[in-house]
Design a protein around this motif. Structure first.
Motif, short mmCIF file in Angstrom:
data_model
loop_
_atom_site.label_atom_id
_atom_site.label_comp_id
_atom_site.label_asym_id
_atom_site.label_seq_id
_atom_site.Cartn_x
_atom_site.Cartn_y
_atom_site.Cartn_z
N TYR A 50 -1.92 8.01 -5.73
CA TYR A 50 -1.51 6.68 -5.28
C TYR A 50 0.00 6.71 -4.98
O TYR A 50 0.83 6.43 -5.86
N ASN A 51 0.33 7.06 -3.74
CA ASN A 51 1.71 7.37 -3.39
C ASN A 51 2.56 6.16 -3.05
O ASN A 51 3.79 6.28 -2.94
N LYS A 55 4.19 -0.77 -3.60
CA LYS A 55 3.58 -1.83 -2.81
C LYS A 55 2.39 -2.48 -3.54
O LYS A 55 1.77 -3.40 -3.00
N MET A 56 2.08 -1.99 -4.72
CA MET A 56 0.94 -2.53 -5.47
C MET A 56 1.24 -3.92 -6.01
O MET A 56 2.33 -4.16 -6.56
N ALA A 91 1.63 2.26 -12.56
CA ALA A 91 2.97 1.73 -12.86
C ALA A 91 3.86 1.93 -11.65
O ALA A 91 3.63 2.80 -10.80
N ASN A 92 4.90 1.12 -11.58
CA ASN A 92 5.94 1.29 -10.57
C ASN A 92 7.29 0.86 -11.16
O ASN A 92 7.40 0.60 -12.36
#
Length: 256
Positions: A50-51, A55-56, A91-92
């Motif tokens: 999930y690159n 943007k999630m 996570a971000n």
């Protein structure tokens, strides 16, 4: 649900690679597994393919903020399904802001534990990939974990840095989570061709072997292991007959 935290305050010791391959290895053994990314860099999220995590809309930050604000959470909220049979709570960078928020939160050490109660009946195992620090997010992981796996590179400074981690684990066990156990020390990124590596492994066994389990499975240094982060899949798919895959299969059996 059994909760396993992968912890070391030192970066570059193979924490995320271990989290990926332990989680998927447990799924291969028939376990229902969720992997939780608790690092603002989103290394586990990226390593599972999930690159564009920034943007999630929904990540671990989202659900933990709802816990803090006492808002309802759906058990599947924010959870992604990976093709190799595990679920992921991603996570971000928003997680950095949440760590600051936690400082002034009531029962700040147990926010993650409250979230795990929401999903407790849906999984057999939760594997938490912690950030390379002993900050509030890592304390949350230790507060809700049943056991800790400590990946350690076969280098002197890596072993020296574990003393602080053991003190932290001891304080969490005494004050917040009496059931917390050290599952074991996992030696990673090993080049057995050098005498230095063998000396460090002997030092590790002499220093901690009588008090803490040191896994028989030793993860070798390999370009293949480094490649999987870019591939978004486990070592079992990327190089199934390689020495790293065999080592992680051994670790999974030891953990089970």
């Amino acid at each position: 649900m059994k909760t396993i935290a992968i912890v070391n305050q030192k970066g570059g010791v193979g924490k995320t690679v271990t989290a990926v391959n332990l989680a998927i290895g447990l799924a291969n053994e028939g376990k229902r597994v969720i992997a939780i990314d608790l690092d603002a860099q989103g290394s586990l999220t990226v390593s599972l393919g999930y690159n564009e995590q920034d943007k999630m809309d929904t990540t671990v930050s989202t659900v933990l903020e709802k816990i803090i604000k006492d808002k309802p959470i759906a058990p599947s909220e924010g959870i992604l399904h990976h093709e190799e049979g595990i679920d992921l709570l991603p996570a971000n960078i928003e997680l950095s802001g949440l760590e600051v928020t936690l400082v002034n939160t009531m029962s700040r050490e147990s926010v993650l534990r409250e979230y795990l109660k929401v999903i407790n009946n849906d999984y057999d195992v939760a594997v938490i990939d912690c950030s390379p620090s002993l900050g509030m997010l890592t304390i949350n992981a230790l507060t809700c974990a049943d056991e800790v796996i400590i990946p350690v590179q076969a280098q002197y400074l890596s072993i020296k840095g574990m003393e602080q981690l053991f003190r932290t684990i001891g304080r969490v066990r005494k004050q917040l989570n009496p059931k917390l156990q050290i599952g074991g020390i996992l030696i990673t990124m090993v080049d057995m061709r050098t005498n230095y590596t063998k000396d460090i492994i002997n030092l590790l066994n002499d220093t901690y072997g009588s008090k803490i389990k040191i896994y028989d499975s030793i993860i070798p240094l390999s370009v293949r292991a480094a490649e999987i982060s870019a591939e978004g899949k486990s070592i079992y798919l990327h190089d199934p007959s390689g020495k790293v895959a065999i080592a992680y299969e051994g670790l999974v059996k030891e953990v089970v």
